[in-house]
Every structure is written in structure tokens, then in C-alpha cells.
Design a protein around this motif. Structure first.
Motif, PDB file in Angstrom:
ATOM      1  N   LYS A  97     -20.183 -20.075 -11.900  1.00  0.00           N
ATOM      2  CA  LYS A  97     -20.573 -21.166 -10.770  1.00  0.00           C
ATOM      3  C   LYS A  97     -20.112 -22.584 -11.345  1.00  0.00           C
ATOM      4  CE  LYS A  97     -24.423 -23.271  -8.607  1.00  0.00           C
ATOM      5  NZ  LYS A  97     -25.849 -23.583  -8.734  1.00  0.00           N
ATOM      6  N   LYS A  98     -19.208 -23.063 -10.428  1.00  0.00           N
ATOM      7  CA  LYS A  98     -18.505 -24.290 -10.651  1.00  0.00           C
ATOM      8  C   LYS A  98     -17.361 -24.642 -11.615  1.00  0.00           C
ATOM      9  CE  LYS A  98     -19.971 -26.686  -8.241  1.00  0.00           C
ATOM     10  NZ  LYS A  98     -19.457 -26.604  -6.602  1.00  0.00           N
ATOM     11  N   GLY A  99     -17.005 -23.091 -11.875  1.00  0.00           N
ATOM     12  CA  GLY A  99     -15.811 -23.081 -12.853  1.00  0.00           C
ATOM     13  C   GLY A  99     -14.447 -23.257 -12.033  1.00  0.00           C
ATOM     14  N   GLY A 100     -14.414 -23.027 -10.701  1.00  0.00           N
ATOM     15  CA  GLY A 100     -13.284 -23.261 -10.124  1.00  0.00           C
ATOM     16  C   GLY A 100     -12.901 -21.905  -9.546  1.00  0.00           C
ATOM     17  N   THR A 101     -13.860 -21.216  -9.216  1.00  0.00           N
ATOM     18  CA  THR A 101     -13.670 -19.812  -8.403  1.00  0.00           C
ATOM     19  C   THR A 101     -13.405 -19.818  -7.216  1.00  0.00           C
ATOM     20  OG1 THR A 101     -16.067 -19.992  -7.777  1.00  0.00           O
ATOM     21  CG2 THR A 101     -15.714 -18.811  -9.833  1.00  0.00           C
ATOM     22  N   ARG A 102     -13.450 -20.839  -6.401  1.00  0.00           N
ATOM     23  CA  ARG A 102     -12.961 -20.720  -5.018  1.00  0.00           C
ATOM     24  C   ARG A 102     -11.480 -21.189  -4.767  1.00  0.00           C
ATOM     25  NH1 ARG A 102     -13.708 -18.650  -0.632  1.00  0.00           N
ATOM     26  NH2 ARG A 102     -15.890 -19.151  -0.930  1.00  0.00           N
ATOM     27  N   ALA A 103     -11.163 -22.210  -6.063  1.00  0.00           N
ATOM     28  CA  ALA A 103      -9.494 -22.466  -6.449  1.00  0.00           C
ATOM     29  C   ALA A 103      -8.899 -20.976  -6.591  1.00  0.00           C
ATOM     30  CB  ALA A 103      -9.433 -23.413  -6.992  1.00  0.00           C
ATOM     31  N   GLU A 138     -13.206  -9.905  -4.012  1.00  0.00           N
ATOM     32  CA  GLU A 138     -14.162 -10.701  -3.505  1.00  0.00           C
ATOM     33  C   GLU A 138     -14.743 -11.677  -4.482  1.00  0.00           C
ATOM     34  OE1 GLU A 138     -18.004 -11.117  -4.193  1.00  0.00           O
ATOM     35  OE2 GLU A 138     -18.633  -8.938  -4.436  1.00  0.00           O
ATOM     36  N   LYS A 139     -15.224 -12.787  -4.418  1.00  0.00           N
ATOM     37  CA  LYS A 139     -15.876 -13.776  -5.518  1.00  0.00           C
ATOM     38  C   LYS A 139     -17.232 -13.962  -5.080  1.00  0.00           C
ATOM     39  CE  LYS A 139     -15.966 -18.535  -4.369  1.00  0.00           C
ATOM     40  NZ  LYS A 139     -16.866 -19.548  -4.984  1.00  0.00           N
ATOM     41  N   THR A 140     -18.208 -13.635  -6.137  1.00  0.00           N
ATOM     42  CA  THR A 140     -19.749 -14.295  -6.195  1.00  0.00           C
ATOM     43  C   THR A 140     -19.816 -14.826  -7.658  1.00  0.00           C
ATOM     44  OG1 THR A 140     -20.100 -12.573  -4.548  1.00  0.00           O
ATOM     45  CG2 THR A 140     -21.888 -13.598  -5.740  1.00  0.00           C
ATOM     46  N   ILE A 152     -23.017 -30.452 -15.481  1.00  0.00           N
ATOM     47  CA  ILE A 152     -22.902 -31.736 -14.490  1.00  0.00           C
ATOM     48  C   ILE A 152     -22.615 -31.570 -13.074  1.00  0.00           C
ATOM     49  CG2 ILE A 152     -22.086 -34.202 -14.375  1.00  0.00           C
ATOM     50  CD1 ILE A 152     -21.831 -34.036 -17.469  1.00  0.00           C
ATOM     51  N   SER A 153     -21.457 -30.443 -13.044  1.00  0.00           N
ATOM     52  CA  SER A 153     -20.918 -30.432 -11.720  1.00  0.00           C
ATOM     53  C   SER A 153     -22.018 -29.658 -10.910  1.00  0.00           C
ATOM     54  CB  SER A 153     -19.700 -29.379 -11.807  1.00  0.00           C
ATOM     55  OG  SER A 153     -19.447 -28.913 -10.476  1.00  0.00           O
ATOM     56  N   ASP A 154     -23.036 -28.611 -11.526  1.00  0.00           N
ATOM     57  CA  ASP A 154     -23.870 -28.024 -10.841  1.00  0.00           C
ATOM     58  C   ASP A 154     -24.939 -28.717 -10.237  1.00  0.00           C
ATOM     59  OD1 ASP A 154     -25.699 -25.818 -10.369  1.00  0.00           O
ATOM     60  OD2 ASP A 154     -25.417 -24.717 -12.192  1.00  0.00           O
ATOM     61  N   PHE A 200      -6.272 -33.126  -7.117  1.00  0.00           N
ATOM     62  CA  PHE A 200      -6.051 -31.630  -7.540  1.00  0.00           C
ATOM     63  C   PHE A 200      -4.872 -31.060  -7.015  1.00  0.00           C
ATOM     64  CE2 PHE A 200     -10.734 -32.484  -7.916  1.00  0.00           C
ATOM     65  CZ  PHE A 200     -10.967 -31.667  -9.068  1.00  0.00           C
ATOM     66  N   PRO A 201      -4.442 -30.094  -7.602  1.00  0.00           N
ATOM     67  CA  PRO A 201      -3.358 -29.131  -7.153  1.00  0.00           C
ATOM     68  C   PRO A 201      -3.763 -28.450  -5.691  1.00  0.00           C
ATOM     69  CG  PRO A 201      -4.278 -27.988  -9.005  1.00  0.00           C
ATOM     70  CD  PRO A 201      -5.102 -29.378  -8.980  1.00  0.00           C
ATOM     71  N   CYS A 202      -2.843 -28.480  -5.118  1.00  0.00           N
ATOM     72  CA  CYS A 202      -3.051 -27.846  -3.480  1.00  0.00           C
ATOM     73  C   CYS A 202      -2.019 -26.918  -3.330  1.00  0.00           C
ATOM     74  CB  CYS A 202      -3.107 -28.951  -2.639  1.00  0.00           C
ATOM     75  SG  CYS A 202      -4.555 -30.075  -2.761  1.00  0.00           S
ATOM     76  N   LYS A 206     -15.369 -29.287  -3.048  1.00  0.00           N
ATOM     77  CA  LYS A 206     -14.732 -29.063  -4.425  1.00  0.00           C
ATOM     78  C   LYS A 206     -14.007 -30.329  -4.970  1.00  0.00           C
ATOM     79  CE  LYS A 206     -15.651 -24.918  -3.615  1.00  0.00           C
ATOM     80  NZ  LYS A 206     -17.003 -24.403  -4.344  1.00  0.00           N
ATOM     81  N   GLY A 207     -14.500 -30.811  -6.005  1.00  0.00           N
ATOM     82  CA  GLY A 207     -13.757 -32.073  -6.586  1.00  0.00           C
ATOM     83  C   GLY A 207     -14.750 -33.053  -6.298  1.00  0.00           C
ATOM     84  N   ARG A 208     -16.102 -32.944  -6.304  1.00  0.00           N
ATOM     85  CA  ARG A 208     -16.720 -33.954  -6.214  1.00  0.00           C
ATOM     86  C   ARG A 208     -16.979 -35.081  -7.245  1.00  0.00           C
ATOM     87  NH1 ARG A 208     -20.758 -29.672  -4.714  1.00  0.00           N
ATOM     88  NH2 ARG A 208     -21.340 -29.929  -2.484  1.00  0.00           N
ATOM     89  N   THR A 209     -17.192 -36.291  -6.904  1.00  0.00           N
ATOM     90  CA  THR A 209     -17.451 -37.425  -8.089  1.00  0.00           C
ATOM     91  C   THR A 209     -18.796 -36.948  -8.691  1.00  0.00           C
ATOM     92  OG1 THR A 209     -16.284 -38.998  -6.574  1.00  0.00           O
ATOM     93  CG2 THR A 209     -17.376 -39.785  -8.622  1.00  0.00           C
ATOM     94  N   HIS A 210     -18.937 -36.982  -9.893  1.00  0.00           N
ATOM     95  CA  HIS A 210     -19.831 -36.730 -10.706  1.00  0.00           C
ATOM     96  C   HIS A 210     -20.671 -37.904 -11.213  1.00  0.00           C
ATOM     97  CE1 HIS A 210     -18.087 -32.830 -12.520  1.00  0.00           C
ATOM     98  NE2 HIS A 210     -18.162 -32.873 -11.151  1.00  0.00           N
ATOM     99  N   PRO A 211     -21.975 -37.892 -11.172  1.00  0.00           N
ATOM    100  CA  PRO A 211     -22.803 -39.206 -11.475  1.00  0.00           C
ATOM    101  C   PRO A 211     -22.379 -39.432 -12.963  1.00  0.00           C
ATOM    102  CG  PRO A 211     -24.258 -37.308 -11.428  1.00  0.00           C
ATOM    103  CD  PRO A 211     -23.102 -36.751 -10.969  1.00  0.00           C
TER     104      PRO A 211
END
Ligand SMILES: Nc1ncnc2c1ncn2[C@@H]1O[C@H](COP(=O)(O)OS(=O)(=O)O)[C@@H](OP(=O)(O)O)[C@H]1O
Length: 399
Positions: A154-160, A207-209, A243-245, A342-344, A361-366
Motif C-alpha cells: 500500500k502506497k508503494g507506487g502500485t497504481r503507477a 490485477e493489483k490489490t 507518512i503517505s498512508d 512525477f513521470p507520466c 497520487k503524489g499528495r503533499t505530505h505534512p
């Protein structure tokens, strides 16, 4: 009398006329369908399987052309879907990020998965869709259980990774996260298979989960489906990942306690709360142990989440090798989008337009107190070392 005989048909004649018109319409529709399946008109070259060594190069070229064409063909057949289906609000209302992470409303989830797959909408990015129902009526391809799964993290970059892989003509992937091996296992394999897009011979279903990686039962369940399943894990510095989570949860529930207060069981003793999922998920070595009870290391590929951003083509090269595919996705497919940071993709699957991932994806972290970050780095260090040792790759999180 003579007048009426000339200008009005007897009943049997008019029935015959109606019948003839109906027959003609049926024949015209059949011919139209026939043309849709491209069995009329142009004759395209097809893949050759029996090429000898001397023909190797050309056979390869032909194979690439064949697979690219196969995918184009599949995509072309979907392009008659009403454009309204691509409407932004549709994608927004079914955003994958909106799927509750823990207390999923199952019925809502299932209907979303169904909707996603009937259109092959990528719920996160809204980048592509695929009308599987239409193909089924044409009898092209068949739905198969996935041969490769992105199981985490989770939050590793799986969607990308999934979005990038979908560019490959020999990969077909479901857009939504099925959560079959964790939340929906009781629905059975037929249910799972039905979520998949149709594939032609030689194409890989994926698939990805991301939650599978930390699900105790997932390894045995995937093994029971097929012991040959290839597993891909995108890993990222566990501190940044945590932090991303947290940032994701905060975006949905702004009232949650601070990152600092959730991190520690006791702030004064500095005892870290390893029961907090944001911390727990990053103990990669522990979760990996669970997978190694069922799968050999050679069947698991670890992708660096950091390198997926700094060198997407390099990481994609490794993934294509692992999946036994020709390296079709290369540098040429990416550009760095300054605004996004980010790369697109220069062209997304089934589109000719540049495509970046969505705003989730690519949110600003606090900003997190550097002392707390350091405390977390110290906490993860031994686990990271173990993980480097197990995977044979140094991910550089502790340098
Ligand atoms: N090309 C590209 N574009 C945008 N974002 C990218 C890309 N490559 C990797 N990433 C990183 O992916 C992080 C989200 O990871 P996941 O997709 O695995 O998240 S999720 O588990 O599916 O919610 C996301 O995390 P955050 O930056 O914390 O939002 C990104 O850093």
C-alpha cells in the motif's frame, strides 16, 4: 374494382413484403456484425509460430506487430461505447481511493468493481475503459484468472506500476482492486475470474490489490488458485510509506490524531505502536516470511518504489523480463511532468494523449518532526537490513 386490385395488395402479398423486408434487415445486420469482427475487408498479417532461426528476426517483428494489433483490435471494438461513460463525474463517483480501506461497504464495493470492469474503467485515473460485455457477444478472447498479481505494498507506487504495465500489448489488467484474497474470498474463483478483462492467447491477466501483502491468508489462497502465480511487490522506504498512508487517511478524515501521537504507544519512552497499520505494513521482512512459506523467492519480484519514479523505464524493464515479455515499454513511453512532479505516460493505454496519475497520487505530505522521523528510521533499520538480505537487493532506505 379494377382500381382496388391494382393499388391495394391482397393480405398474403403484404405479409410477403413485410417478411422480405425483415429478412433483408436481418441479413444486413449479420453482414455488419461480420464486418465488425474484421472477417471482411482487409487481410492483416498474422503471427507465425513456426519461424525457423533464419526467420527469427522477422518472426519477432511479426509477433510484436501481432500482439500490438491484437490489443488495438480489442480496444477498437470498445470505442463505440457512448462517450458519456467517460464523463469525469462517473470516474469521480467511483474513485478507487474512495473505497473504504478497512470497513468496506461490501455491496457498494462489489457494484463498483462490476461497474469498473464492465467498462474497464481505471477507477483511479479514469484513463481507459474496455467493454468486456461487447467482446463476449462477439466471442473474442476469454476471461482468465490472473497469472501475475501486484500484491503490495500500500502506497508503494502500485497504481503507477499497473498503469505503466497496461501499455504493454500482452498485458490486460483489471482497473479496480478486486480485494479477492482478503475481503471477498468467500465469493469463489468464478466470481473473481468474472471480474477480469477478456484476454487473447498469449496475453497475461493481471490485477493489483496492495493489501494482499499484509494479509495472512493471502499466500495460501493464491497458492491454492495457482502455485505458478507470479507475484510483484512495489516497496518504498517504510518511513515515507507510513507518512503517505497517514496523509491518505487524513485526506478522508481530517479529525484524526497527529502522526506523532499515532506513532508512539508512549511518547516519553519512545515506544513505537507497531499495531498501527501505517507502521505495521512497513515491516516488510516479517510479511515476506509469510509469503516464503508458499512461494519461492524466484517467483516474487520486488520493484523499488523510488526507482519507479526516478527511472520508470528501468524498473519496467525488470518487470517485463520477470513476466517473460518482450521489453516493449521503454524510455520512449515516459516524460517527466514538471507540474505533477512525477513521470507520466506519453500515451496511456488505448489513448493518444499524455497521461499522469490522478491527484490522489503524489499528495503533499505534512511536515513531520525530524526527531520522530529519525526514531522511525532507527526502528525500521534492522527490518530493512533483513529485507535486503532476503531479497538480495539494497533499496537504499538507510543510506
Ligand atoms: N508516476 C507516478 N505518479 C504519481 N505517483 C506515483 C508515481 N510513481 C509512484 N508514485 C507514488 O505512488 C504512491 C501511491 O502508491 P499506490 O498507488 O501504491 O497507492 S495505493 O496503495 O494504491 O493507495 C504515491 O504516494 P504519495 O506521493 O504519498 O501520494 C506516489 O508517490
Amino acid at each position: 374494382m379494377a382500381f382496388s386490385r391494382v393499388f391495394s395488395d391482397p393480405p398474403s402479398k403484404s405479409i410477403f413484403k413485410t417478411f422480405a423486408i425483415m429478412l433483408l434487415s436481418i441479413l444486413a445486420s449479420l453482414y455488419f456484425l461480420h464486418c465488425l469482427t474484421e472477417r471482411c475487408g482487409t487481410c492483416m498479417p498474422t503471427e507465425r509460430r513456426d519461424a525457423g532461426p533464419a526467420e527469427g528476426f522477422y518472426a519477432m517483428k511479426l509477433k510484436d506487430f501481432g500482439s500490438v494489433r491484437r490489443k488495438r483490435l480489442l480496444q477498437k471494438r470498445t470505442s463505440t461505447r457512448p462517450l458519456v461513460m467517460r464523463h469525469h463525474s462517473l470516474h469521480q463517483s467511483v474513485s478507487a481511493e474512495d473505497l473504504p480501506e478497512i470497513e468496506a461497504d461490501k455491496r457498494m464495493f462489489l457494484s463498483r468493481v462490476k461497474l469498473s470492469n464492465s467498462l474497464n474503467v481505471d477507477l483511479e485515473t479514469g484513463g481507459s475503459y474496455f467493454d468486456t460485455g461487447k467482446l463476449s457477444s462477439l466471442g473474442e478472447g476469454s476471461k482468465k484468472l490472473p497469472q501475475a498479481i501486484i500484491i503490495g505494498v500500500k502506497k508503494g507506487g502500485t497504481r503507477a506500476l499497473l498503469e505503466f504495465l497496461r501499455v504493454h500489448p500482452d498485458i490486460r489488467a483489471v482497473g479496480a482492486e478486486p480485494h479477492f484474497f482478503d475481503r471477498n474470498y468467500e465469493n469463489g474463483l468464478d466470481w473473481y475470474r468474472d471480474l477480469m478483462p477478456k484476454t487473447l492467447e498469449g496475453q497475461i491477466t493481471m490485477e493489483k490489490t496492495p493489501s494482499y501483502f499484509v494479509t495472512r491468508e493471502a499466500p495460501s489462497r493464491i497458492y491454492a488458485m495457482s502455485r505458478d502465480t507470479k507475484l510483484i511487490v512495489v516497496v518504498r522506504d517504510p518511513v515515507t510509506r507510513a507518512i503517505s498512508d497517514y496523509t491518505q487517511t487524513l485526506s478522508k478524515k481530517p479529525d484524526i490524531p497527529t502522526f506523532e501521537s499515532l506513532t508512539f504507544k508512549n511518547r516519553t519512552t519512545g515506544l513505537i505502536d507497531t499495531s498501527w497499520s501505517a507502521i505495521q505494513i512497513g515491516i516488510y521482512a516479517k510479511h515476506l516470511d509469510n509469503w516464503l512459506q508458499f512461494f519461492p523467492m524466484s517467483q516474487i519480484l520486488f520493484v523499488s518504489g523510488e526507482r519507479l519514479i526516478s527511472d520508470p523505464a528501468g524498473e519496467l524493464g525488470r518487470v517485463q523480463d520477470f513476466l517473460g515479455l518482450k521489453r516493449i515499454i521503454t524510455d520512449k513511453h515516459f516524460y517527466f511532468n514538471q507540474t505533477k512532479g512525477f513521470p507520466c505516460l506519453k500515451k496511456a493505454e488505448g489513448s493518444s494523449k499524455p497521461h499522469c496519475l490522478g491527484k490522489t497520487k503524489g499528495r503533499t505530505h505534512p511536515n513531520i518532526d525530524p526527531e520522530i522521523v529519525q526514531r522511525l528510521r532507527d526502528f525500521y533499520k534492522p527490518f530493512n537490513m533483513k529485507f535486503y538480505q532476503m531479497t538480495g537487493r539494497k533499496f537504499g532506505w538507510d543510506d
